[in-house]
Design an enzyme around this catalytic site. Structure first.
Site, PDB file in Angstrom:
ATOM      1  N   ARG A 223       0.848  -1.191   0.000  1.00  0.00           N
ATOM      2  CA  ARG A 223       0.000   0.000   0.000  1.00  0.00           C
ATOM      3  C   ARG A 223       0.885   1.241   0.000  1.00  0.00           C
ATOM      4  O   ARG A 223       1.982   1.249   0.591  1.00  0.00           O
ATOM      5  CB  ARG A 223      -0.887   0.041   1.260  1.00  0.00           C
ATOM      6  CG  ARG A 223      -2.059  -0.930   1.239  1.00  0.00           C
ATOM      7  CD  ARG A 223      -3.121  -0.495   0.232  1.00  0.00           C
ATOM      8  NE  ARG A 223      -4.312  -1.322   0.244  1.00  0.00           N
ATOM      9  CZ  ARG A 223      -4.537  -2.346  -0.596  1.00  0.00           C
ATOM     10  NH1 ARG A 223      -3.641  -2.665  -1.503  1.00  0.00           N
ATOM     11  NH2 ARG A 223      -5.676  -3.028  -0.527  1.00  0.00           N
ATOM     12  N   HIS A 271      -0.914   0.172  -9.505  1.00  0.00           N
ATOM     13  CA  HIS A 271      -1.650  -0.696  -8.571  1.00  0.00           C
ATOM     14  C   HIS A 271      -2.274  -1.901  -9.303  1.00  0.00           C
ATOM     15  O   HIS A 271      -3.485  -2.087  -9.296  1.00  0.00           O
ATOM     16  CB  HIS A 271      -2.734   0.097  -7.818  1.00  0.00           C
ATOM     17  CG  HIS A 271      -3.170  -0.586  -6.538  1.00  0.00           C
ATOM     18  ND1 HIS A 271      -3.506   0.095  -5.395  1.00  0.00           N
ATOM     19  CD2 HIS A 271      -3.330  -1.911  -6.225  1.00  0.00           C
ATOM     20  CE1 HIS A 271      -3.856  -0.763  -4.443  1.00  0.00           C
ATOM     21  NE2 HIS A 271      -3.756  -1.990  -4.936  1.00  0.00           N
TER      22      HIS A 271
HETATM   23  P1  NAP Z   1      -1.720 -10.767   5.257  1.00  0.00           P
HETATM   24  O1  NAP Z   1      -2.070 -12.139   4.800  1.00  0.00           O
HETATM   25  O2  NAP Z   1      -2.526 -10.127   6.308  1.00  0.00           O
HETATM   26  O3  NAP Z   1      -0.171 -10.818   5.703  1.00  0.00           O
HETATM   27  C1  NAP Z   1       0.439  -9.773   6.383  1.00  0.00           C
HETATM   28  C2  NAP Z   1       1.808 -10.226   6.850  1.00  0.00           C
HETATM   29  O4  NAP Z   1       2.450  -9.120   7.510  1.00  0.00           O
HETATM   30  C3  NAP Z   1       1.755 -11.362   7.867  1.00  0.00           C
HETATM   31  O5  NAP Z   1       2.820 -12.255   7.643  1.00  0.00           O
HETATM   32  C4  NAP Z   1       1.940 -10.645   9.193  1.00  0.00           C
HETATM   33  O6  NAP Z   1       2.551 -11.442  10.198  1.00  0.00           O
HETATM   34  C5  NAP Z   1       2.888  -9.544   8.797  1.00  0.00           C
HETATM   35  N1  NAP Z   1       2.825  -8.415   9.719  1.00  0.00           N
HETATM   36  C6  NAP Z   1       1.773  -7.626  10.018  1.00  0.00           C
HETATM   37  N2  NAP Z   1       2.110  -6.680  10.918  1.00  0.00           N
HETATM   38  C7  NAP Z   1       3.405  -6.896  11.203  1.00  0.00           C
HETATM   39  C8  NAP Z   1       4.322  -6.277  12.081  1.00  0.00           C
HETATM   40  N3  NAP Z   1       3.954  -5.218  12.834  1.00  0.00           N
HETATM   41  N4  NAP Z   1       5.569  -6.763  12.151  1.00  0.00           N
HETATM   42  C9  NAP Z   1       5.950  -7.829  11.394  1.00  0.00           C
HETATM   43  N5  NAP Z   1       5.124  -8.461  10.528  1.00  0.00           N
HETATM   44  C10 NAP Z   1       3.869  -7.999  10.449  1.00  0.00           C
HETATM   45  O7  NAP Z   1      -1.703  -9.743   4.012  1.00  0.00           O
HETATM   46  P2  NAP Z   1      -1.660 -10.149   2.452  1.00  0.00           P
HETATM   47  O8  NAP Z   1      -2.984 -10.622   2.000  1.00  0.00           O
HETATM   48  O9  NAP Z   1      -0.464 -10.999   2.244  1.00  0.00           O
HETATM   49  O10 NAP Z   1      -1.421  -8.704   1.807  1.00  0.00           O
HETATM   50  C11 NAP Z   1      -0.181  -8.036   1.997  1.00  0.00           C
HETATM   51  C12 NAP Z   1      -0.291  -6.606   1.473  1.00  0.00           C
HETATM   52  O11 NAP Z   1      -0.451  -6.631   0.046  1.00  0.00           O
HETATM   53  C13 NAP Z   1      -1.473  -5.804   2.017  1.00  0.00           C
HETATM   54  O12 NAP Z   1      -1.073  -4.469   2.269  1.00  0.00           O
HETATM   55  C14 NAP Z   1      -2.460  -5.804   0.856  1.00  0.00           C
HETATM   56  O13 NAP Z   1      -3.335  -4.710   0.904  1.00  0.00           O
HETATM   57  C15 NAP Z   1      -1.489  -5.732  -0.312  1.00  0.00           C
HETATM   58  N6  NAP Z   1      -2.017  -6.157  -1.609  1.00  0.00           N
HETATM   59  C16 NAP Z   1      -1.706  -5.387  -2.691  1.00  0.00           C
HETATM   60  C17 NAP Z   1      -2.121  -5.788  -3.946  1.00  0.00           C
HETATM   61  C18 NAP Z   1      -1.745  -5.005  -5.158  1.00  0.00           C
HETATM   62  O14 NAP Z   1      -2.309  -5.244  -6.230  1.00  0.00           O
HETATM   63  N7  NAP Z   1      -0.796  -4.091  -5.067  1.00  0.00           N
HETATM   64  C19 NAP Z   1      -2.886  -6.958  -4.088  1.00  0.00           C
HETATM   65  C20 NAP Z   1      -3.167  -7.717  -2.957  1.00  0.00           C
HETATM   66  C21 NAP Z   1      -2.719  -7.322  -1.697  1.00  0.00           C
HETATM   67  P3  NAP Z   1       1.793 -12.760  10.773  1.00  0.00           P
HETATM   68  O15 NAP Z   1       1.776 -13.730   9.609  1.00  0.00           O
HETATM   69  O16 NAP Z   1       2.649 -13.218  11.858  1.00  0.00           O
HETATM   70  O17 NAP Z   1       0.418 -12.325  11.173  1.00  0.00           O
HETATM   71  C1  GLV Z   2      -5.387  -4.953  -3.973  1.00  0.00           C
HETATM   72  O1  GLV Z   2      -4.742  -3.975  -3.724  1.00  0.00           O
HETATM   73  C2  GLV Z   2      -5.848  -5.861  -2.979  1.00  0.00           C
HETATM   74  O2  GLV Z   2      -5.764  -5.528  -1.771  1.00  0.00           O
HETATM   75  O3  GLV Z   2      -6.315  -6.952  -3.335  1.00  0.00           O
END
Ligand code: NAP
Ligand code: GLV
Length: 308
Positions: A223, A271
Site C-alpha cells: 500500500r 496498482h
Molecule cells: P496478510 O495475509 O494479512 O499478511 C500480512 C503479513 O504481515 C503477515 O505475515 C503478518 O505477520 C505480517 N505483519 C503484520 N504486521 C506486522 C508487524 N507489525 N511486524 C511484522 N510483521 C507484520 O496480508 P496479504 O494478504 O499478504 O497482503 C499483503 C499486502 O499486500 C497488504 O497491504 C495488501 O493490501 C497488499 N495487496 C496489494 C495488492 C496489489 O495489487 N498491489 C494486491 C493484494 C494485496 P503474521 O503472519 O505473523 O500475522
Molecule cells: C489490492 O490492492 C488488494 O488488496 O487486493
C-alpha cells in the site's frame, strides 16, 4: 433467497458481477450499491462511511481486495460482522508473478534498458544473478508466503519478517524490531507486503532505508500507506537505493506532477500487482457464502485485534 449488495467497479463492473453470480450462485440476488440500502451480504472496496453500519440485515462483508483498509478506515464499520479478505488462489499467484517480474526487472536493468531504447542507444552492461541478491520480504502472509516460495525457486536467497513464526523451508525468518534490523542489514532487495496498520504506516522511510546496505533495491506492492515517497526518491538520488519498483501510492492515482513518474531509477506501475478477474473473485465469494449458509466460518477473516 439471499441478497448481495455490490460496490466495486461502478455500474459497468456491476453488470459483469451480476453475470458471474447468476451462473455461480443462482440462488443469490445481486443489487447495485446505488439502488439499495440493505442486503444480507456486501461486496465492497471503499464504501462511503456509515453505509455498512446502516444495513440492518448485513451478515457478512466481502472485501473486493485482499487489503480491506478501504473498509476499515470507515470509523463506523460494523466490527461485529465478519469481514472476509478477497484471497482466491489466483491472488497470491498473481502477486508472486508481479514480484518475480519486478525482481528480474531490477536485476536485469529493465528501467535502464527502456531509457536506452527511448534514445536508440545500444549500450550493454553487466548485471547480477539471482543467487547474488539477498531478498528480504516484509510480511509473510497470503501474498508474502507465495512470493517467498517463487523467489526462492528463481534462485534468490530469501529472508522474511513477520509477527509469528512460519517454519517455511529454505526461508530465513525474522521477528520483532531486532529481527527487522538484522534482516535489513543483509537485504539487497527489500520487498514490502505488509498490511496497512498503525504499526506499518510510512515504515518505508529514511530511517529504515538507511539500515539497508548501500545500493539496495526496493519493491513495494502493498500500500502507498507504507511509503514516504520523498524519502524513497531522496534515497534513489543519493545512491542509498540503486533502483525501485513501486505499485502503490498515496494518493492514487499518482498525481501527474509527481517527480516519481520520470525518475530514471524508478519504475511506476498503477496498482496492478495482483488483480484476480471478476470471475475468480465472484467464485471465491460464492464459495464463502455457501460455507456461511451451511453453518461454517468463511476465511480468511480480518482480525480487528491485529488490524489486518
Ligand atoms: P496478510 O495475509 O494479512 O499478511 C500480512 C503479513 O504481515 C503477515 O505475515 C503478518 O505477520 C505480517 N505483519 C503484520 N504486521 C506486522 C508487524 N507489525 N511486524 C511484522 N510483521 C507484520 O496480508 P496479504 O494478504 O499478504 O497482503 C499483503 C499486502 O499486500 C497488504 O497491504 C495488501 O493490501 C497488499 N495487496 C496489494 C495488492 C496489489 O495489487 N498491489 C494486491 C493484494 C494485496 P503474521 O503472519 O505473523 O500475522
Ligand atoms: C489490492 O490492492 C488488494 O488488496 O487486493
Amino acid at each position: 433467497m439471499s441478497t448481495l449488495l455490490i460496490k466495486s467497479g461502478g455500474a459497468a463492473g456491476f453488470v459483469e458481477w451480476q453475470r458471474h453470480f447468476a451462473e455461480l450462485a443462482p440462488g443469490l440476488t445481486t443489487l447495485f450499491w446505488d439502488d439499495a440500502t440493505d442486503a444480507d451480504y456486501a461486496l465492497v472496496w471503499d464504501p462511503e462511511p456509515g453505509r455498512l453500519a446502516a444495513m440492518p440485515s448485513l451478515r457478512c462483508i466481502f472485501g473486493a481486495g485482499a487489503g480491506v483498509d478501504g473498509i476499515t478506515r470507515d470509523p463506523d464499520w460494523p466490527r461485529h460482522i465478519p469481514l472476509v479478505r478477497m484471497t482466491p488462489a489466483g491472488a497470491a499467484q498473481r502477486m508472486a508473478e508481479y514480484v518475480g517480474w519486478a525482481a528480474l526487472h531490477l536485476i536485469r536493468g529493465g528501467r535502464r534498458m527502456a531509457l536506452q531504447q527511448a534514445r536508440a542507444a545500444w549500450e550493454d552492461f553487466e548485471h547480477p544473478s539471482a543467487p547474488d541478491i539477498r531478498v528480504g520480504i516484509m510480511g509473510l502472509g497470503v501474498m508474502g508466503a507465495r512470493v517467498a516460495q517463487v523467489l526462492r525457486a528463481m534462485g534468490f536467497p530469501v529472508m522474511g519478517w513477520s509477527r509469528s513464526a512460519k517454519g517455511m523451508p529454505g526461508i530465513a525468518e525474522f521477528h520483532g524490531d531486532a529481527g527487522l534490523a538484522a534482516m535489513l542489514a543483509q537485504t539487497d532487495m527489500l520487498i514490502c507486503l505488509l498490511p496497512a496498520t498503525a504499526a506499518t504506516r510510512r515504515i518505508l522511510s529514511a530511517p529504515l532505508l538507511a539500515q539497508l546496505p548501500r545500493s539496495a533495491m526496493l519493491i513495494n506492492a502493498a500500500r502507498g500507506w507504507h511509503q514516504e515517497l520523498p524519502d524513497i526518491l531522496a534515497a534513489l538520488d543519493s545512491g542509498q537505493l540503486s533502483q525501485a519498483v513501486l505499485d502503490v501510492f498515496d494518493p492514487e492515482p499518482l498525481p501527474a506532477e509527481s517527480p516519481a513518474w520520470a525518475h530514471p531509477k524508478l519504475t511506476v506501475t498503477p496498482h496492478v500487482a495482483s488483480l484476480p478477474s471478476r470471475r475468480e473473485r465472484a467464485a471465491f465469494v460464492a464459495q464463502q457464502i455457501a460455507v456461511l449458509e451451511s453453518g461454517g466460518t468463511p476465511a480468511p477473516l480480518y482480525d480487528p485485534e491485529h488490524g489486518y
